[in-house]
Write a protein that holds these residues in place. Structure first.
Motif, PDB file in Angstrom:
ATOM      1  N   ALA A 139       0.830  -1.181  -0.066  1.00  0.00           N
ATOM      2  CA  ALA A 139       0.025   0.048   0.064  1.00  0.00           C
ATOM      3  C   ALA A 139       0.939   1.224   0.074  1.00  0.00           C
ATOM      4  O   ALA A 139       1.908   1.389   0.643  1.00  0.00           O
ATOM      5  CB  ALA A 139      -0.958  -0.211   1.333  1.00  0.00           C
ATOM      6  N   HIS A 140       0.595   2.356  -0.764  1.00  0.00           N
ATOM      7  CA  HIS A 140       1.289   3.591  -0.909  1.00  0.00           C
ATOM      8  C   HIS A 140       0.162   4.596  -0.486  1.00  0.00           C
ATOM      9  O   HIS A 140       0.724   5.556   0.012  1.00  0.00           O
ATOM     10  CB  HIS A 140       1.679   3.745  -2.252  1.00  0.00           C
ATOM     11  N   THR A 141      -0.887   4.365  -0.598  1.00  0.00           N
ATOM     12  CA  THR A 141      -1.935   5.456  -0.189  1.00  0.00           C
ATOM     13  C   THR A 141      -3.286   4.721   0.725  1.00  0.00           C
ATOM     14  O   THR A 141      -3.346   3.657   0.382  1.00  0.00           O
ATOM     15  CB  THR A 141      -2.677   6.393  -1.294  1.00  0.00           C
ATOM     16  N   ALA A 142      -3.345   5.433   1.911  1.00  0.00           N
ATOM     17  CA  ALA A 142      -4.557   4.787   2.612  1.00  0.00           C
ATOM     18  C   ALA A 142      -5.400   5.923   3.183  1.00  0.00           C
ATOM     19  O   ALA A 142      -5.021   7.024   3.409  1.00  0.00           O
ATOM     20  CB  ALA A 142      -3.949   3.915   3.702  1.00  0.00           C
ATOM     21  N   VAL A 143      -6.767   5.295   3.559  1.00  0.00           N
ATOM     22  CA  VAL A 143      -7.649   6.335   4.085  1.00  0.00           C
ATOM     23  C   VAL A 143      -7.994   5.736   5.406  1.00  0.00           C
ATOM     24  O   VAL A 143      -8.177   4.522   5.618  1.00  0.00           O
ATOM     25  CB  VAL A 143      -9.000   6.164   3.122  1.00  0.00           C
ATOM     26  N   LEU A 144      -7.960   6.500   6.384  1.00  0.00           N
ATOM     27  CA  LEU A 144      -8.091   6.295   7.672  1.00  0.00           C
ATOM     28  C   LEU A 144      -9.485   6.520   8.278  1.00  0.00           C
ATOM     29  O   LEU A 144      -9.976   7.806   8.038  1.00  0.00           O
ATOM     30  CB  LEU A 144      -6.948   6.837   8.706  1.00  0.00           C
ATOM     31  N   VAL A 145     -10.177   5.572   8.756  1.00  0.00           N
ATOM     32  CA  VAL A 145     -11.533   5.859   9.288  1.00  0.00           C
ATOM     33  C   VAL A 145     -11.537   5.766  10.666  1.00  0.00           C
ATOM     34  O   VAL A 145     -11.442   4.421  11.307  1.00  0.00           O
ATOM     35  CB  VAL A 145     -12.591   4.877   8.654  1.00  0.00           C
ATOM     36  N   THR A 146     -12.075   6.624  11.446  1.00  0.00           N
ATOM     37  CA  THR A 146     -12.234   6.488  12.822  1.00  0.00           C
ATOM     38  C   THR A 146     -13.181   7.700  13.267  1.00  0.00           C
ATOM     39  O   THR A 146     -13.774   8.397  12.476  1.00  0.00           O
ATOM     40  CB  THR A 146     -10.930   6.446  13.725  1.00  0.00           C
ATOM     41  N   SER A 147     -13.389   8.026  14.576  1.00  0.00           N
ATOM     42  CA  SER A 147     -14.277   9.011  14.841  1.00  0.00           C
ATOM     43  C   SER A 147     -13.548  10.198  14.716  1.00  0.00           C
ATOM     44  O   SER A 147     -12.291  10.336  14.778  1.00  0.00           O
ATOM     45  CB  SER A 147     -14.797   8.804  16.408  1.00  0.00           C
ATOM     46  N   TRP A 148     -14.041  11.533  14.443  1.00  0.00           N
ATOM     47  CA  TRP A 148     -13.538  12.560  14.229  1.00  0.00           C
ATOM     48  C   TRP A 148     -12.756  13.143  15.107  1.00  0.00           C
ATOM     49  O   TRP A 148     -11.673  13.756  14.783  1.00  0.00           O
ATOM     50  CB  TRP A 148     -14.945  13.686  13.817  1.00  0.00           C
ATOM     51  N   TYR A 149     -13.312  13.110  16.428  1.00  0.00           N
ATOM     52  CA  TYR A 149     -12.297  13.568  17.473  1.00  0.00           C
ATOM     53  C   TYR A 149     -11.039  12.700  17.680  1.00  0.00           C
ATOM     54  O   TYR A 149     -10.184  13.120  18.614  1.00  0.00           O
ATOM     55  CB  TYR A 149     -13.378  13.725  18.618  1.00  0.00           C
ATOM     56  N   HIS A 150     -10.989  11.502  17.265  1.00  0.00           N
ATOM     57  CA  HIS A 150      -9.962  10.702  17.483  1.00  0.00           C
ATOM     58  C   HIS A 150      -8.998  10.780  16.145  1.00  0.00           C
ATOM     59  O   HIS A 150      -7.875  10.090  16.198  1.00  0.00           O
ATOM     60  CB  HIS A 150     -10.533   9.261  17.733  1.00  0.00           C
ATOM     61  N   SER A 151      -9.431  11.505  15.057  1.00  0.00           N
ATOM     62  CA  SER A 151      -8.507  11.244  13.772  1.00  0.00           C
ATOM     63  C   SER A 151      -7.271  11.885  13.877  1.00  0.00           C
ATOM     64  O   SER A 151      -6.472  11.421  13.213  1.00  0.00           O
ATOM     65  CB  SER A 151      -9.391  12.208  12.630  1.00  0.00           C
ATOM     66  N   ARG A 152      -7.040  13.065  14.447  1.00  0.00           N
ATOM     67  CA  ARG A 152      -5.657  13.757  14.621  1.00  0.00           C
ATOM     68  C   ARG A 152      -4.550  12.832  15.327  1.00  0.00           C
ATOM     69  O   ARG A 152      -3.695  12.365  14.655  1.00  0.00           O
ATOM     70  CB  ARG A 152      -5.805  14.971  15.389  1.00  0.00           C
ATOM     71  N   ARG A 153      -4.933  12.163  16.253  1.00  0.00           N
ATOM     72  CA  ARG A 153      -4.077  11.161  17.096  1.00  0.00           C
ATOM     73  C   ARG A 153      -3.988   9.961  16.066  1.00  0.00           C
ATOM     74  O   ARG A 153      -2.892   9.412  16.016  1.00  0.00           O
ATOM     75  CB  ARG A 153      -4.614  10.936  18.242  1.00  0.00           C
TER      76      ARG A 153
END
Length: 224
Positions: A139-153
């Motif tokens: 993988a060279h590009t990835a989309v990260l799915v989590t809760s919005w308030y957890h996304s920065r960390r």
């Protein structure tokens, strides 16, 4: 003064003192409440700026879904897959990894496109244990799915453990107004996110992040 004359006065004094103590306690609780609200309110009002990261994305190699808030994350990741954002999915997180996988399959995601990593119990372990799997996927590009308030960390953790991958954060958005969120379980998790984010940032800056390697197996359980 006789004892019969003194007794009513003593009773009145006790009642007066009791009422005064009650007013003092009520005033103290009011002050504490105001201080708590004044401290907590900014945490919710600034959460969108301080805790959330959102990126535009058209295509990626893989969608990485973190466990925790299973139903909403499974639904959002399924929508992204069905839109053709990425052909593969990696579900990471002990506890609900198989539930998320099954939920995505029920929503129309191809079973063969989903890989699970069910050993991780923290955000850092999510990133650390997912790294070798993502490497195997090339993988060279990835989309990260989590809760919005957890996304920065979450994004910072994955960027640190898989620096060769270009990460995009497309989190699950809140489904209720902030005032309702403040009185929900998600509100508690949001408040916890502040010290966690600070600790992760300090740890990464000082280079003292955990060095525990990924387990030999992707999952604790063997399921078909």
């Amino acid at each position: 003064m006789t004892s019969l004359q003194a007794e009513p006065r003593t009773t009145l004094e006790k009642r007066h003192n009791s009422k005064a103590a009650g007013r003092f306690l009520a005033g103290g609780l009011l002050i504490v409440g105001v201080l708590m609200i004044s401290a907590v309110a900014p945490a919710f009002l600034l959460a969108n700026i301080l805790l959330a990261v959102r990126d535009n994305v058209k295509k990626a190699d893989v969608i990485v879904v973190l466990g925790g808030d299973g139903p909403s994350r499974a639904a959002w990741a399924s929508d992204l897959w069905l839109k053709g954002i990425a052909p593969r999915v990696l579900v990471s997180g002990d506890g609900d990894c198989y539930w998320i996988r099954q939920g995505m399959i029920e929503r129309g995601v191809d079973e063969g496109s989903i890989t699970v990593e069910c050993q991780s119990g923290t955000t850092w372990e999510n990133a650390l244990f997912s790294a070798p799997i993502l490497k195997d996927m090339d993988a060279h590009t990835a989309v990260l799915v989590t809760s919005w308030y957890h996304s920065r960390r979450a994004k910072a953790s994955f960027a640190a453990t898989s620096a060769n991958i270009h990460w995009k954060s497309v989190p699950v958005e809140r489904s209720q107004p902030l005032w309702k969120l403040a009185f929900s379980a998600d509100g508690v998790q949001l408040l916890k996110e502040y010290p966690k984010t600070i600790w992760y940032a300090v740890r990464l800056l000082l280079g003292v992040e955990p060095t525990r390697g990924a387990p030999p197996e992707y999952s604790r359980e063997v399921r078909t």
